[in-house]
Design a protein around this motif. Structure first.
Motif, PDB file in Angstrom:
ATOM      1  N   ILE A 174      23.534   4.590 -16.751  1.00 19.84           N
ATOM      2  CA  ILE A 174      23.798   4.275 -18.159  1.00 19.84           C
ATOM      3  C   ILE A 174      22.493   4.081 -18.926  1.00 19.84           C
ATOM      4  O   ILE A 174      22.354   4.540 -20.069  1.00 19.84           O
ATOM      5  CB  ILE A 174      24.703   3.031 -18.266  1.00 19.84           C
ATOM      6  N   THR A 217      30.179  -0.948 -16.223  1.00 21.83           N
ATOM      7  CA  THR A 217      30.385  -0.047 -17.360  1.00 21.83           C
ATOM      8  C   THR A 217      31.039  -0.786 -18.529  1.00 21.83           C
ATOM      9  O   THR A 217      30.643  -0.626 -19.684  1.00 21.83           O
ATOM     10  CB  THR A 217      31.248   1.160 -16.946  1.00 21.83           C
ATOM     11  N   PHE A 235      34.775   6.043 -18.568  1.00 27.96           N
ATOM     12  CA  PHE A 235      34.787   5.845 -17.121  1.00 27.96           C
ATOM     13  C   PHE A 235      36.088   6.403 -16.563  1.00 27.96           C
ATOM     14  O   PHE A 235      37.173   5.985 -16.963  1.00 27.96           O
ATOM     15  CB  PHE A 235      34.660   4.357 -16.785  1.00 27.96           C
TER      16      PHE A 235
END
Length: 380
Positions: A174, A217, A235
């Motif tokens: 990320i 996430t 996700f």
């Protein structure tokens, strides 16, 4: 001719057309969705054949066109195909590894009318990325091309296929996406078809790995939303950890139409493995293929369903799940998707989860997707 799987009314149009331009690819990802026997498939459609397919699909109502592969950049006519599609009014996107892309091509595709480019990475770590890709220079090329795409004003769309060898570094993934100023990031946990199914024991993450990655996430997503940051994190969990199946491709031959390199038409990427004779655009019109062919009507509606799907009160929600997964794991495409806890074959999913808890195969033991491996697998 309609079969028992179709409803009385004609299906709606194929809104999303995927053009798998080629199975050729410079990379060797062990989770590639291409068929295991890709090396034996026939001659690719010509430029004019592809343009005819685009026109027929557009006339039927298709609005989005994806260029995929293999690696679509190996086609020398890609810019011409993009322009033809754009002139027809399609929204176009290029799904690429970034290998073979150059700054000049990024500009050329912009001029041709390409709407967006999605670049895939194998990992946020250069060594792991290159090992999975089977190329020592892949990571550096991807970084350079991601920046070139951003510089040309495209939406920055990045895709990471996550699995047990990279999912523990989800935060680093990320962070890399944020560094590259990504607008959309798909963190798609491996779905086990094609080469991924062959390598499942070495790729399926544990439940703990998956839960940790999703938690991290979500923490990033909440932080980004609080900051008003434009990056959207998506996700995708693997089917193997669900208790109810997903509606495959929004339903069999409902919205999605896939044309393979040799012109075989499919209702989803993986359907070629089924014991169904699918039509070819060289022999039939798209209208006939979509509305009247046996392959595209085989699992439409619910007349084809066996128990427990037939009497399930959720059957119109998940439509029985994935036909390819049912075939791969039970030998019968008409069975309930084994992901479903109601399926009599759910035990194969439970066993896979148990196997994921044991030490899996290292990266070096995965079977890489390449022509030699494809030929060996096909020969048995």
């Amino acid at each position: 001719m309609r079969n028992s799987g179709s409803s009385e009314t004609l299906p709606g149009p194929p809104l999303w057309l995927l053009a798998e331009l080629t199975y050729r690819c410079p990379l060797q990802c062990p989770y590639c969705s291409n068929p295991l026997d890709f090396a034996r498939h026939g001659e690719e459609l010509s430029t004019q054949e592809w343009i005819r397919v685009f026109r027929e699909a557009r006339d039927m109502g298709a609005v989005q066109l994806g260029f995929s592969g293999g690696e679509p950049l190996v086609r020398q006519d890609l810019a011409e195909l993009i322009k033809a599609a754009r002139d027809m009014g399609y929204y176009t996107n290029l799904i690429t590894s970034g290998i073979g892309l150059t700054e000049q091509k990024v500009r050329d595709f912009k001029v041709a009318g390409l709407d967006h480019i999605q670049i895939s990475f194998q990992a946020a770590d250069e060594a792991v990325n290159n090992m999975l890709a089977g190329s020592r220079k892949a990571f550096a090329q991807k970084l350079a091309m991601a920046r070139a795409v951003k510089a040309q004003g495209y939406p920055m769309v990045l895709n990471f296929v996550t699995h047990r060898h990279n999912i523990d570094r989800i935060a680093q993934i990320i962070e890399l996406c944020l560094e590259l100023e990504a607008d959309f990031v798909e963190l798609a946990t491996c779905q086990f078809y094609g080469w991924a199914e062959l390598n499942r024991v070495g790729l399926l993450p544990t439940r703990e790995q998956l839960q940790r990655a999703e938690r991290i996430t979500n923490q990033y997503r909440e932080c980004l939303e609080a900051q008003g940051h434009p990056c959207k994190l998506i996700f995708v969990t693997p089917d193997y950890y669900e208790e109810r199946p997903k509606t495959c491709m929004n339903g069999w031959a409902n919205l999605f139409l896939d044309i393979t390199p040799d012109g075989t038409a499919l209702p989803c990427h993986s359907a070629r493995q089924l014991p169904v004779a699918f039509p070819n655009v060289r022999e039939h019109s798209l209208s006939h293929i979509w509305n009247d062919s046996f392959g595209f009507n085989r699992f439409r509606g619910d007349d084809w369903m066996k128990e427990p799907c037939r009497s399930c009160d959720e059957k119109h929600k998940d439509l029985g799940g994935c036909r390819c997964q049912a075939f791969m794991l039970t030998g019968d495409a008409a069975n309930a998707d084994p992901v479903c806890s109601k399926s009599p074959h759910h035990g194969v999913i439970l066993k896979a989860r148990e196997e994921a808890e044991a030490p899996g195969l290292g990266i070096e033991h995965l079977t890489l997707r390449n022509a030699k491996a494809s030929q060996l697998i096909y020969r048995g």
